[in-house]
Every structure is written in C-alpha cells, then in structure tokens.
Design a protein around this motif. Structure first.
Motif, PDB file in Angstrom:
ATOM      1  N   ARG A  62     -31.938   2.985  27.792  1.00 14.45           N
ATOM      2  CA  ARG A  62     -32.826   2.068  28.978  1.00 14.45           C
ATOM      3  C   ARG A  62     -33.177   0.750  28.310  1.00 14.45           C
ATOM      4  N   PRO A  63     -32.400  -0.320  28.620  1.00 11.85           N
ATOM      5  CA  PRO A  63     -32.569  -1.600  28.002  1.00 11.85           C
ATOM      6  C   PRO A  63     -33.984  -2.277  28.352  1.00 11.85           C
ATOM      7  N   LEU A  64     -34.630  -2.124  29.452  1.00 14.40           N
ATOM      8  CA  LEU A  64     -36.055  -2.436  29.432  1.00 14.40           C
ATOM      9  C   LEU A  64     -37.084  -1.757  28.511  1.00 14.40           C
ATOM     10  N   PRO A  65     -37.066  -0.339  28.716  1.00 17.18           N
ATOM     11  CA  PRO A  65     -37.982   0.192  27.860  1.00 17.18           C
ATOM     12  C   PRO A  65     -37.861   0.076  26.335  1.00 17.18           C
ATOM     13  N   LEU A  67     -36.836  -2.655  24.929  1.00 15.79           N
ATOM     14  CA  LEU A  67     -37.330  -4.025  24.592  1.00 15.79           C
ATOM     15  C   LEU A  67     -38.960  -3.760  24.757  1.00 15.79           C
ATOM     16  N   THR A  68     -39.474  -2.902  25.586  1.00 16.79           N
ATOM     17  CA  THR A  68     -40.830  -2.607  25.549  1.00 16.79           C
ATOM     18  C   THR A  68     -41.387  -1.952  24.364  1.00 16.79           C
ATOM     19  N   ARG A 163     -43.235   5.895  25.045  1.00 14.69           N
ATOM     20  CA  ARG A 163     -42.389   4.924  25.204  1.00 14.69           C
ATOM     21  C   ARG A 163     -40.928   5.172  24.349  1.00 14.69           C
ATOM     22  N   GLN A 166     -39.139   7.157  27.104  1.00 17.98           N
ATOM     23  CA  GLN A 166     -38.765   6.376  28.264  1.00 17.98           C
ATOM     24  C   GLN A 166     -37.610   5.646  27.932  1.00 17.98           C
ATOM     25  N   ALA A 167     -37.436   5.081  26.570  1.00 15.83           N
ATOM     26  CA  ALA A 167     -36.246   4.207  26.366  1.00 15.83           C
ATOM     27  C   ALA A 167     -35.100   5.060  26.046  1.00 15.83           C
TER      28      ALA A 167
END
Length: 188
Positions: A62-65, A67-68, A163, A166-167
C-alpha cells in the motif's frame, strides 16, 4: 513433496529472476546481450538448483502507508543515531542499557522478519532473539534513562509493527491487528 507446475513456479519467482539478472548485469558493469542472456541462464540455474520456498500469506503493498513507514523510519534513524552518538562521545560514557521482550501481534513470517529487521537497523536497538511460535522479540536497547523510557521504546516497536502491517500486510493481517488492539484497549 508435491511438484508445482513450471508456470506457477516461474510466476512466483519472476521478480527474483529479474533481480538476479540485474545484479549480474551490475557485476559485469556493461550492458550487452551476452551479459543479459548469461545472467538469465545463471539465474535460472541458481533457482533450479537452490529453490526458495514461497512466502505464505500474500503480501500487499500500500503506497501511502509505505511512505508513512519510510518517513518515520528515516526520522527514527536520525534521532536514534544522534542519541547513540551522544552516548558514545559524552563524558562518562554509556550509563544504562536494557534487554526487553516485546510480544508482537503479527502472525506472518514475512511481517515478523520485517519488524525485526526494521528494529535492528535503528541505532540503539538490536534484536537478540525472535521466537516465531510465541511471537516474542527480545531486544537490547541503549541508551535507556528509566523504566518509563524502556516502556516507551517497547511500545515504539509495536508502533513500527503496526506501520509495517498497514504497509505490507494482507487484509486479514490488518484486520487481526485491529481486532487485537481493540481487545487490548477494552481489557483494563
């Protein structure tokens, strides 16, 4: 032992073949058709003679997680690196360290490995043991000021785990982690 069809094996190992060919090309230092074909041949021979087991559990990216996670990871590297450097250089030397156990919640071999690697890469924390069956990670931490600091660092490992799940975790991994967190909050 069951034999899987070659097409299925190739689909699972395709990214690894590409990676091995890329490394081969980089080792030779020049691009040519001979290097490309010989790299492909070497990759196929290596994967045929030394087959790797499949990673069970299907990972999602999942790109946004991602990056987070990476943003927080870079901050953790910087802050922890500065703290460890200060401990090494300051007068009086290192004051205290701790060995702690952290009960992880993820059940995927890949996610447990990622948590252990991400934790070990941060200066000041070293994974001493990872008990797969019990999902318990034993860490050496430095520097620690007091018991509250130890608990903060233990909780931070669980934040890193969250994290990463989630990623990269499957939908079932994320749901299981959310369910476990609700149970922990509900139980005083």
């Amino acid at each position: 032992m069951s034999v899987e069809p070659a097409a299925t094996r190739l689909r699972h190992q395709g990214p690894l073949i590409v990676w091995l060919v890329l490394v081969w090309m980089l080792l030779w230092g020049t691009w040519s058709w001979a290097n490309l074909l010989s790299g492909l041949l070497v990759a196929l021979v290596v994967l045929t003679l030394l087959p790797l087991p499949h990673v069970v559990g299907g990972t999602r990216v999942r790109p946004l997680p991602v990056l987070t996670f990476l943003g927080h990871f870079v901050v953790d590297l910087s802050v922890s690196g500065a703290q460890v450097a200060w401990e090494a250089l300051r007068p009086g030397g290192l004051r205290s360290t701790a060995i702690v156990r952290v009960q992880l919640r993820a059940d995927s071999d890949l996610l447990l490995t990622m948590v252990a690697e991400a934790t070990s890469l941060v200066p000041g924390s070293l994974v001493l043991d990872l008990d797969r069956e019990q999902r318990v990670m034993t860490l050496h931490l430095l520097p620690v000021r007091d018991l509250e600091d130890v608990e903060r660092k233990r909780a931070h490992v669980l934040v890193v785990e969250r994290r990463l799940v989630q990623a990269f975790g499957s939908a079932a991994d994320v749901a299981a982690l959310d369910g476990q967190q609700r149970d922990e909050v509900a139980t005083p």
